[in-house]
Motif scaffolding. Structure first.
Motif, PDB file in Angstrom:
ATOM      1  N   ARG A 168      17.187  13.857  -3.540  1.00  0.00           N
ATOM      2  CA  ARG A 168      15.969  13.977  -4.359  1.00  0.00           C
ATOM      3  C   ARG A 168      14.888  12.977  -3.963  1.00  0.00           C
ATOM      4  NH1 ARG A 168      20.522  14.433  -6.656  1.00  0.00           N
ATOM      5  NH2 ARG A 168      20.685  12.195  -7.001  1.00  0.00           N
ATOM      6  N   TYR A 169      15.274  11.797  -3.497  1.00  0.00           N
ATOM      7  CA  TYR A 169      14.303  10.758  -3.176  1.00  0.00           C
ATOM      8  C   TYR A 169      14.552  10.219  -1.775  1.00  0.00           C
ATOM      9  CZ  TYR A 169      13.073  10.824  -8.101  1.00  0.00           C
ATOM     10  OH  TYR A 169      12.649  11.232  -9.347  1.00  0.00           O
ATOM     11  N   ARG A 170      13.488   9.626  -1.220  1.00  0.00           N
ATOM     12  CA  ARG A 170      13.558   9.123   0.152  1.00  0.00           C
ATOM     13  C   ARG A 170      13.262   7.628   0.171  1.00  0.00           C
ATOM     14  NH1 ARG A 170       9.326   8.950   3.900  1.00  0.00           N
ATOM     15  NH2 ARG A 170       8.087  10.342   2.588  1.00  0.00           N
ATOM     16  N   LEU A 171      14.171   6.878   0.793  1.00  0.00           N
ATOM     17  CA  LEU A 171      13.967   5.450   1.018  1.00  0.00           C
ATOM     18  C   LEU A 171      14.306   5.160   2.472  1.00  0.00           C
ATOM     19  CD1 LEU A 171      13.271   2.612   0.186  1.00  0.00           C
ATOM     20  CD2 LEU A 171      15.538   2.378  -0.863  1.00  0.00           C
ATOM     21  N   ASP A 172      13.366   5.514   3.353  1.00  0.00           N
ATOM     22  CA  ASP A 172      13.541   5.291   4.776  1.00  0.00           C
ATOM     23  C   ASP A 172      12.696   4.100   5.213  1.00  0.00           C
ATOM     24  OD1 ASP A 172      10.946   6.262   4.736  1.00  0.00           O
ATOM     25  OD2 ASP A 172      11.455   8.198   5.632  1.00  0.00           O
ATOM     26  N   LYS A 173      12.565   3.910   6.508  1.00  0.00           N
ATOM     27  CA  LYS A 173      11.882   2.723   7.014  1.00  0.00           C
ATOM     28  C   LYS A 173      10.406   2.697   6.604  1.00  0.00           C
ATOM     29  CE  LYS A 173      11.708  -0.150  11.162  1.00  0.00           C
ATOM     30  NZ  LYS A 173      12.094  -0.233  12.604  1.00  0.00           N
ATOM     31  N   ASP A 174       9.750   3.859   6.602  1.00  0.00           N
ATOM     32  CA  ASP A 174       8.339   3.897   6.207  1.00  0.00           C
ATOM     33  C   ASP A 174       8.169   3.522   4.739  1.00  0.00           C
ATOM     34  OD1 ASP A 174       7.551   4.644   8.742  1.00  0.00           O
ATOM     35  OD2 ASP A 174       7.468   6.788   8.275  1.00  0.00           O
ATOM     36  N   VAL A 175       9.026   4.056   3.898  1.00  0.00           N
ATOM     37  CA  VAL A 175       8.952   3.730   2.469  1.00  0.00           C
ATOM     38  C   VAL A 175       9.334   2.273   2.248  1.00  0.00           C
ATOM     39  CG1 VAL A 175       9.837   4.307   0.176  1.00  0.00           C
ATOM     40  CG2 VAL A 175       9.452   6.120   1.859  1.00  0.00           C
ATOM     41  N   GLY A 176      10.345   1.800   2.994  1.00  0.00           N
ATOM     42  CA  GLY A 176      10.732   0.403   2.896  1.00  0.00           C
ATOM     43  C   GLY A 176       9.601  -0.531   3.291  1.00  0.00           C
ATOM     44  N   ALA A 177       8.792  -0.133   4.268  1.00  0.00           N
ATOM     45  CA  ALA A 177       7.655  -0.965   4.689  1.00  0.00           C
ATOM     46  C   ALA A 177       6.626  -1.083   3.567  1.00  0.00           C
ATOM     47  CB  ALA A 177       7.015  -0.378   5.937  1.00  0.00           C
ATOM     48  N   ARG A 178       6.419   0.009   2.826  1.00  0.00           N
ATOM     49  CA  ARG A 178       5.474  -0.051   1.703  1.00  0.00           C
ATOM     50  C   ARG A 178       6.018  -0.941   0.589  1.00  0.00           C
ATOM     51  NH1 ARG A 178       4.842   5.481   3.038  1.00  0.00           N
ATOM     52  NH2 ARG A 178       6.062   6.218   1.259  1.00  0.00           N
ATOM     53  N   LEU A 179       7.325  -0.857   0.335  1.00  0.00           N
ATOM     54  CA  LEU A 179       7.927  -1.732  -0.672  1.00  0.00           C
ATOM     55  C   LEU A 179       7.827  -3.191  -0.236  1.00  0.00           C
ATOM     56  CD1 LEU A 179       9.529  -2.261  -3.246  1.00  0.00           C
ATOM     57  CD2 LEU A 179      11.628  -1.720  -1.981  1.00  0.00           C
ATOM     58  N   ALA A 180       8.092  -3.456   1.031  1.00  0.00           N
ATOM     59  CA  ALA A 180       7.977  -4.824   1.544  1.00  0.00           C
ATOM     60  C   ALA A 180       6.568  -5.356   1.355  1.00  0.00           C
ATOM     61  CB  ALA A 180       8.371  -4.870   3.025  1.00  0.00           C
ATOM     62  N   ALA A 181       5.548  -4.517   1.618  1.00  0.00           N
ATOM     63  CA  ALA A 181       4.158  -4.948   1.439  1.00  0.00           C
ATOM     64  C   ALA A 181       3.870  -5.290  -0.014  1.00  0.00           C
ATOM     65  CB  ALA A 181       3.215  -3.850   1.933  1.00  0.00           C
ATOM     66  N   ASP A 182       4.405  -4.496  -0.943  1.00  0.00           N
ATOM     67  CA  ASP A 182       4.205  -4.786  -2.364  1.00  0.00           C
ATOM     68  C   ASP A 182       4.889  -6.088  -2.767  1.00  0.00           C
ATOM     69  OD1 ASP A 182       2.636  -2.572  -2.868  1.00  0.00           O
ATOM     70  OD2 ASP A 182       4.303  -1.324  -3.562  1.00  0.00           O
ATOM     71  N   LEU A 183       6.095  -6.323  -2.231  1.00  0.00           N
ATOM     72  CA  LEU A 183       6.805  -7.564  -2.556  1.00  0.00           C
ATOM     73  C   LEU A 183       6.082  -8.773  -1.963  1.00  0.00           C
ATOM     74  CD1 LEU A 183      10.476  -6.333  -1.995  1.00  0.00           C
ATOM     75  CD2 LEU A 183       9.353  -6.757  -4.195  1.00  0.00           C
ATOM     76  N   ILE A 184       5.563  -8.632  -0.766  1.00  0.00           N
ATOM     77  CA  ILE A 184       4.793  -9.722  -0.154  1.00  0.00           C
ATOM     78  C   ILE A 184       3.548 -10.015  -0.978  1.00  0.00           C
ATOM     79  CG2 ILE A 184       3.371 -10.316   1.851  1.00  0.00           C
ATOM     80  CD1 ILE A 184       5.461  -8.808   3.561  1.00  0.00           C
TER      81      ILE A 184
END
Length: 316
Positions: A168-184
């Motif tokens: 149902r949901y996707r957590l791949d490298k591209d999505v992980g990069a967006r999460l990393a940017a938000d955490l930074i």
């Protein structure tokens, strides 16, 4: 109960399923024995609800003597529990199913299902959250145990719980990069500490990306070595960020006394949407948008209520 055999917990070899059934048993004060279901060929390649003889498919996992009570979680357990109850003539073995079994509910003495399953019936106990093992007592113990490890990080401390891609949901490298940017962004704007725990479902590329992005800023990502810090992170965090894919991890985070923010993922699930609406309506979660936030919250945990109601219905 008359039998000297401890109640069984039956489940596939999936920690997320096992923890829900174990959490229910612990909250009910029941000593249990875990039986991991390992179907033989060819049944391990066929969905359990199509098995003509579920007990034969997992015979090595459920050898006698059998107890008076069996608690299961997940679809495979649902098929096995229904067969156990039929074999016993609905008398000597009582069965409690955690999660919607997607079979006739009359096959079970009690079903404990989340509200988002939209399942009702005279034997159904409905909860707002998934069942789990997070309790105030466990959090207090884990806080004492893990404080020396996490004391070096900045406060407020944000714990990040990562799930992974599913149907149902996707957590791949591209999505992980967006999460990393938000955490930074949160680290830089709000001067917080960040600690991350991946799950077994997390893509290693996502874990590596977050480690590379956060470590230079004082963040920390568990590498699966040593003891699992999961409960310690729940106990010591000032805010928790959870990826959208996991009802279980969101429910566990909601059982703490700190704000919980849900990191959105690409994808869609009607059931997940219903669950998140409940959690938002309760004031328990908010969407994560790259900033630290604090608001008054109360721990939300339906596991003790579900355990008490299950015991009442079984006459225990």
């Amino acid at each position: 109960m008359s039998s000297v055999v401890a109640p069984w917990i039956v489940s596939e070899n999936l920690a997320g399923l096992q923890s829900q059934a174990i959490g229910l048993a612990e909250a009910a004060g029941l000593p249990t024995e875990l039986r991991v279901l390992k179907p033989a060929a060819p049944w391990k390649w066929i969905t359990a609800k199509l098995w003509p003889n579920p007990l034969a498919a997992v015979a090595d996992s459920i050898r006698t003597p059998r107890p008076d009570l069996v608690i299961g979680c997940g679809g495979m357990a649902g098929a096995v529990l229904a067969a156990l109850r039929r074999q016993s003539g609905h008398r000597s073995v009582r069965v409690v199913q955690v999660q919607n079994p997607r079979m006739d509910i009359r096959n079970y003495d009690v079903i404990v299902a989340n509200r988002h399953d939209e399942l009702t019936g005279p034997n159904v106990v409905v909860t707002r959250t998934a069942l789990h093992r997070v309790t105030p007592e466990r959090l207090a113990q884990e806080s004492d145990r893990w404080w020396p490890h996490f004391a070096r990080f900045k406060r407020p401390l944000v714990a990040v719980l990562l799930g992974g891609s599913n149907g149902r949901y996707r957590l791949d490298k591209d999505v992980g990069a967006r999460l990393a940017a938000d955490l930074i962004s949160m680290i830089r704007h709000d001067d917080v500490g960040v600690v991350v725990t991946p799950s077994r479902r997390t893509d290693p590329a996502v874990t590596a990306l977050l480690r590379d992005a956060l470590t230079p800023l004082g963040g920390w990502v568990w590498d699966f070595s040593g003891d699992n810090p999961y409960f310690g992170m729940l106990a010591l965090a000032d805010m928790i960020v959870v990826t959208q894919d996991s009802v279980s991890m969101i429910s566990e985070a909601a059982a703490t006394s700190v704000p919980v923010m849900v990191a959105p993922l690409p994808g869609f699930s009607r059931r997940q949407g219903l669950f998140l609406k409940t959690m938002k309506d309760e004031g328990r979660v908010r969407p994560f948008e790259g900033r630290f936030a604090a608001w008054p919250v109360t721990a939300l945990n339906d596991t003790p209520l579900a355990a008490a109601e299950t015991k009442r219905r079984l006459g225990l």
